[in-house]
Enzyme design. Structure first.
Site, PDB file in Angstrom:
ATOM      1  N   ASP A 117      45.234 -42.311   1.925  1.00 41.22           N
ATOM      2  CA  ASP A 117      45.521 -42.001   3.816  1.00 41.22           C
ATOM      3  C   ASP A 117      44.821 -40.513   4.539  1.00 41.22           C
ATOM      4  OD1 ASP A 117      47.648 -43.477   3.968  1.00 41.22           O
ATOM      5  OD2 ASP A 117      49.135 -42.136   3.238  1.00 41.22           O
ATOM      6  N   LYS A 149      56.085 -36.166   6.446  1.00 40.20           N
ATOM      7  CA  LYS A 149      56.903 -37.762   7.519  1.00 40.20           C
ATOM      8  C   LYS A 149      56.881 -38.113   6.421  1.00 40.20           C
ATOM      9  CE  LYS A 149      53.966 -40.326   8.125  1.00 40.20           C
ATOM     10  NZ  LYS A 149      53.437 -42.035   7.553  1.00 40.20           N
ATOM     11  N   ASN A 150      56.276 -38.488   4.892  1.00 35.54           N
ATOM     12  CA  ASN A 150      56.493 -39.402   4.167  1.00 35.54           C
ATOM     13  C   ASN A 150      57.804 -39.598   3.295  1.00 35.54           C
ATOM     14  OD1 ASN A 150      54.335 -41.429   5.556  1.00 35.54           O
ATOM     15  ND2 ASN A 150      53.000 -41.314   3.496  1.00 35.54           N
ATOM     16  N   ARG A 169      50.342 -55.991   4.649  1.00 34.17           N
ATOM     17  CA  ARG A 169      50.775 -54.897   3.593  1.00 34.17           C
ATOM     18  C   ARG A 169      52.261 -55.976   3.831  1.00 34.17           C
ATOM     19  NH1 ARG A 169      51.127 -48.984   6.492  1.00 34.17           N
ATOM     20  NH2 ARG A 169      51.752 -48.747   4.683  1.00 34.17           N
ATOM     21  N   CYS A 190      49.649 -54.539   9.409  1.00 31.28           N
ATOM     22  CA  CYS A 190      49.591 -53.508  10.312  1.00 31.28           C
ATOM     23  C   CYS A 190      48.144 -53.630  11.021  1.00 31.28           C
ATOM     24  CB  CYS A 190      49.794 -51.894  10.176  1.00 31.28           C
ATOM     25  SG  CYS A 190      49.191 -51.266   9.138  1.00 31.28           S
ATOM     26  N   ARG A 247      53.056 -40.428  15.538  1.00 27.48           N
ATOM     27  CA  ARG A 247      54.065 -40.772  14.828  1.00 27.48           C
ATOM     28  C   ARG A 247      54.531 -40.376  13.299  1.00 27.48           C
ATOM     29  NH1 ARG A 247      52.995 -46.245  12.881  1.00 27.48           N
ATOM     30  NH2 ARG A 247      54.028 -45.981  11.399  1.00 27.48           N
TER      31      ARG A 247
HETATM   32  N1  EPU Z   1      52.167 -54.136  -1.100  1.00 31.41           N
HETATM   33  C1  EPU Z   1      51.833 -55.584  -1.420  1.00 31.41           C
HETATM   34  N2  EPU Z   1      53.439 -55.642  -1.356  1.00 31.41           N
HETATM   35  C2  EPU Z   1      54.087 -55.272  -1.809  1.00 31.41           C
HETATM   36  C3  EPU Z   1      54.399 -53.492  -1.535  1.00 31.41           C
HETATM   37  C4  EPU Z   1      52.745 -52.875  -1.322  1.00 31.41           C
HETATM   38  O1  EPU Z   1      51.040 -56.464  -1.447  1.00 31.41           O
HETATM   39  O2  EPU Z   1      55.282 -55.454  -1.125  1.00 31.41           O
HETATM   40  C5  EPU Z   1      50.587 -53.378  -1.289  1.00 31.41           C
HETATM   41  C6  EPU Z   1      50.244 -52.651   0.344  1.00 31.41           C
HETATM   42  O3  EPU Z   1      50.138 -53.595   1.005  1.00 31.41           O
HETATM   43  C7  EPU Z   1      49.049 -51.761  -0.368  1.00 31.41           C
HETATM   44  C8  EPU Z   1      49.682 -51.179  -1.566  1.00 31.41           C
HETATM   45  O4  EPU Z   1      50.461 -52.721  -2.471  1.00 31.41           O
HETATM   46  O5  EPU Z   1      47.661 -52.502  -0.429  1.00 31.41           O
HETATM   47  C9  EPU Z   1      49.869 -50.109  -1.544  1.00 31.41           C
HETATM   48  O6  EPU Z   1      51.390 -50.117  -0.711  1.00 31.41           O
HETATM   49  P1  EPU Z   1      52.094 -49.102  -1.129  1.00 31.41           P
HETATM   50  O7  EPU Z   1      53.721 -49.618  -0.678  1.00 31.41           O
HETATM   51  O8  EPU Z   1      52.037 -48.270  -2.002  1.00 31.41           O
HETATM   52  O9  EPU Z   1      52.788 -48.204   0.016  1.00 31.41           O
HETATM   53  P2  EPU Z   1      53.417 -47.761   1.291  1.00 31.41           P
HETATM   54  O10 EPU Z   1      54.717 -47.689   0.822  1.00 31.41           O
HETATM   55  O11 EPU Z   1      53.720 -49.124   2.106  1.00 31.41           O
HETATM   56  C10 EPU Z   1      52.634 -45.240   1.481  1.00 31.41           C
HETATM   57  C11 EPU Z   1      52.594 -44.350   2.713  1.00 31.41           C
HETATM   58  C12 EPU Z   1      51.506 -45.148   3.139  1.00 31.41           C
HETATM   59  C13 EPU Z   1      50.294 -44.768   2.311  1.00 31.41           C
HETATM   60  C14 EPU Z   1      50.246 -45.513   0.643  1.00 31.41           C
HETATM   61  C15 EPU Z   1      49.338 -45.258  -0.244  1.00 31.41           C
HETATM   62  C16 EPU Z   1      54.922 -44.144   3.813  1.00 31.41           C
HETATM   63  C17 EPU Z   1      55.837 -44.441   4.490  1.00 31.41           C
HETATM   64  N3  EPU Z   1      53.421 -44.395   3.946  1.00 31.41           N
HETATM   65  O12 EPU Z   1      52.419 -47.248   2.052  1.00 31.41           O
HETATM   66  O13 EPU Z   1      50.569 -43.875   4.325  1.00 31.41           O
HETATM   67  O14 EPU Z   1      49.362 -45.144   2.630  1.00 31.41           O
HETATM   68  O15 EPU Z   1      51.741 -45.247   0.538  1.00 31.41           O
HETATM   69  O16 EPU Z   1      49.969 -43.760  -0.281  1.00 31.41           O
HETATM   70  O17 EPU Z   1      55.562 -43.389   2.489  1.00 31.41           O
HETATM   71  C18 EPU Z   1      50.571 -42.870   6.212  1.00 31.41           C
HETATM   72  O18 EPU Z   1      51.251 -41.844   6.310  1.00 31.41           O
HETATM   73  O19 EPU Z   1      49.930 -42.934   7.615  1.00 31.41           O
HETATM   74  C19 EPU Z   1      50.985 -44.084   5.423  1.00 31.41           C
HETATM   75  C20 EPU Z   1      50.045 -45.138   5.973  1.00 31.41           C
END
Ligand code: EPU
Length: 427
Positions: free
Chosen positions: A307, A22-23, A121, A116, A399
């Site tokens: 996850d 998915k991601n 986030r 969320c 989802r």
């Molecule tokens: N963060 C910030 N500011 C930002 C971006 C991130 O504070 O601008 C923080 C986040 O709040 C979090 C940490 O940094 O505490 C890491 O977040 P990251 O950006 O790595 O996560 P993401 O890209 O938003 C993806 C996956 C998530 C998975 C995370 C961590 C997708 C669409 N989502 O999220 O997947 O948990 O990486 O591996 O790729 C899921 O599939 O259920 C899911 C939540």
């Protein structure tokens, strides 16, 4: 409202095939729109986040045909620069449209996806990255607005990715592919989904090097072209089904996964006493005796995936002794704990750490799927519990999981959807 009903307490046995990630799909679908051309993606999972992102892209003028895991994306007419708020707020990955629109059209107005249920986030890292690439970035009325000012293209930069953010790494990789000069991302995320996106970008004519390490360089090119690509298997989905096997004391083979993507989970399952067999077409997990508790810290890849934290805890609820799981990525990914307690789990929350005291049996109860992975956790709990568990909030499971009920039934689970349409199960 639709619910999933589980008659649990039976070991799962058999083989389940993993779907496309998915991601990865979410990132690659957006990357495909960087070219005024047609791309074809294979192995795209039929889950709600993919459908929502399709709608968002269609709203920007992209044509998408999606059937049987094959998605044709025609981005020749991409013209909008303001994706719809109602759709964007449903999923954070929609913020990838910011990198797309800024890179290709030089202008993006994207609603802030907001918090969320797993913690605050924000997208501040993404915005700092866009500013480093020379964009003028502001937030107004709930939107991030970014423009190139008097420039015609973004300009290359050196950027340290805070907290190895996956989304920031992907968004900047996409935008920088069309920037002038060579961008260097340090402390980049190393997740397989980042690598998948980079491989696809390179097939489109981009020059991305180093994906999979913590330093990625992106030599900008003036234009990209369409490409054909098959998405990698979903490591989190694969891990979820392995944990279903473990939680029920069963014997489950997950076919089609990439074992290297799940090393941290497989090592912990072996430590807990499960038998792990890496076979030519997948990984088989078998539990013959009692499991023992293990200690886990979540971490960026190749560490233990956040996850898989809620599903792991669900699978450890009956393990002998005490298990601890420390969550280091999200500050409040613990809503599922109360739901597992309804099934009789003995779990204590202390700051960022969950302490699980193994109990001999769980008993079925009504529970709620609070987010995608919390949903997987309560399903695993329900499969392990004797009697009937009724899961509400299953739109969260839809989802991220393609045909979960059908897949579990294939493993012999007594599980049904009741009270609504079954469209998402028919794939
Ligand atoms: N963060 C910030 N500011 C930002 C971006 C991130 O504070 O601008 C923080 C986040 O709040 C979090 C940490 O940094 O505490 C890491 O977040 P990251 O950006 O790595 O996560 P993401 O890209 O938003 C993806 C996956 C998530 C998975 C995370 C961590 C997708 C669409 N989502 O999220 O997947 O948990 O990486 O591996 O790729 C899921 O599939 O259920 C899911 C939540």
């Amino acid at each position: 409202m639709e619910r999933i009903v589980i008659n649990g307490g039976h070991p799962l046995r058999g083989t389940v095939r993993v779907s496309g990630a998915k991601n990865s799909s979410l990132a690659v679908m957006v990357a495909a729109c960087l070219a005024p051309d047609v791309s074809v993606l294979e192995n795209v999972p039929h889950c709600q986040d993919v459908l929502t992102l399709s709608e968002i892209l269609q709203g920007l003028g992209v044509r998408i045909d999606f059937a049987g895991g094959r998605m044709v994306i025609d981005a020749r007419e991409l013209r909008g620069h303001r994706p719809a708020y109602d759709l964007v707020r449903r999923m954070r990955a929609s913020f990838y449209t910011a990198g797309l629109l800024l890179g290709r059209l030089g202008r993006a107005e994207v609603p802030l996806p907001g918090g969320c249920s797993i913690g605050s986030r924000p997208v501040d890292f993404h915005m700092r990255g866009f500013a480093a690439l020379g964009a003028e970035v502001t937030t107004e009325h709930g939107y991030m607005k970014a423009t190139l000012g008097r420039r015609t293209r973004l300009r290359a930069t050196q950027f340290y990715v805070p907290r190895s953010s996956v989304g920031t790494t992907i968004n900047l990789m996409m935008a920088a592919s069309l920037a002038r000069g060579t961008t260097r991302l340090q402390n980049a995320a190393r997740e397989p989904e980042v690598v998948d996106t980079a491989v696809f970008l390179n097939l489109m004519g981009a020059r991305v090097r180093g994906a999979g390490t913590d330093t990625i360089t992106i030599q900008g090119v003036p234009a990209l072209h369409g490409a054909q690509y098959a998405i990698i298997p979903d490591r989190i989905e694969a891990g979820t089904y392995l944990l279903c096997g473990v939680a029920t004391g069963g014997d489950v083979q997950v076919a089609g996964l990439i074992p290297e993507h799940l090393q941290a989970l497989l090592a912990k399952l072996a430590e807990a006493g499960a038998e792990i067999l890496v076979e030519p077409d997948g990984v088989r997990v078998r539990v013959t005796g009692e499991l023992s508790g293990v200690d886990v810290d979540t971490a960026p890849y190749p560490g233990f995936a956040t996850d898989l934290h809620p599903p792991l805890v669900a699978a450890l609820t009956r393990a002998r002794g005490v298990s601890t799981v420390r969550e280091t990525i999200y500050e409040s990914r613990f809503g599922y704990v109360d739901e597992l307690r309804r099934l009789g789990a003995d779990i204590r929350l202390d700051g960022d750490t969950v302490h699980v005291h193994g109990v001999p049996t769980l008993t079925g109860a009504p529970v709620e799927a609070l987010d995608i992975r919390a949903g997987a956790a309560v399903v695993i709990g329900g499969l392990a519990a004797t009697g009937t568990t009724e899961v509400s909030g299953i739109e969260n499971i839809d989802r991220g999981y393609e045909g979960m009920v059908a897949k579990l039934r294939g493993l012999g689970a007594q599980v049904f959807r009741v009270g609504g349409e079954v469209a998402l199960e028919v794939v």
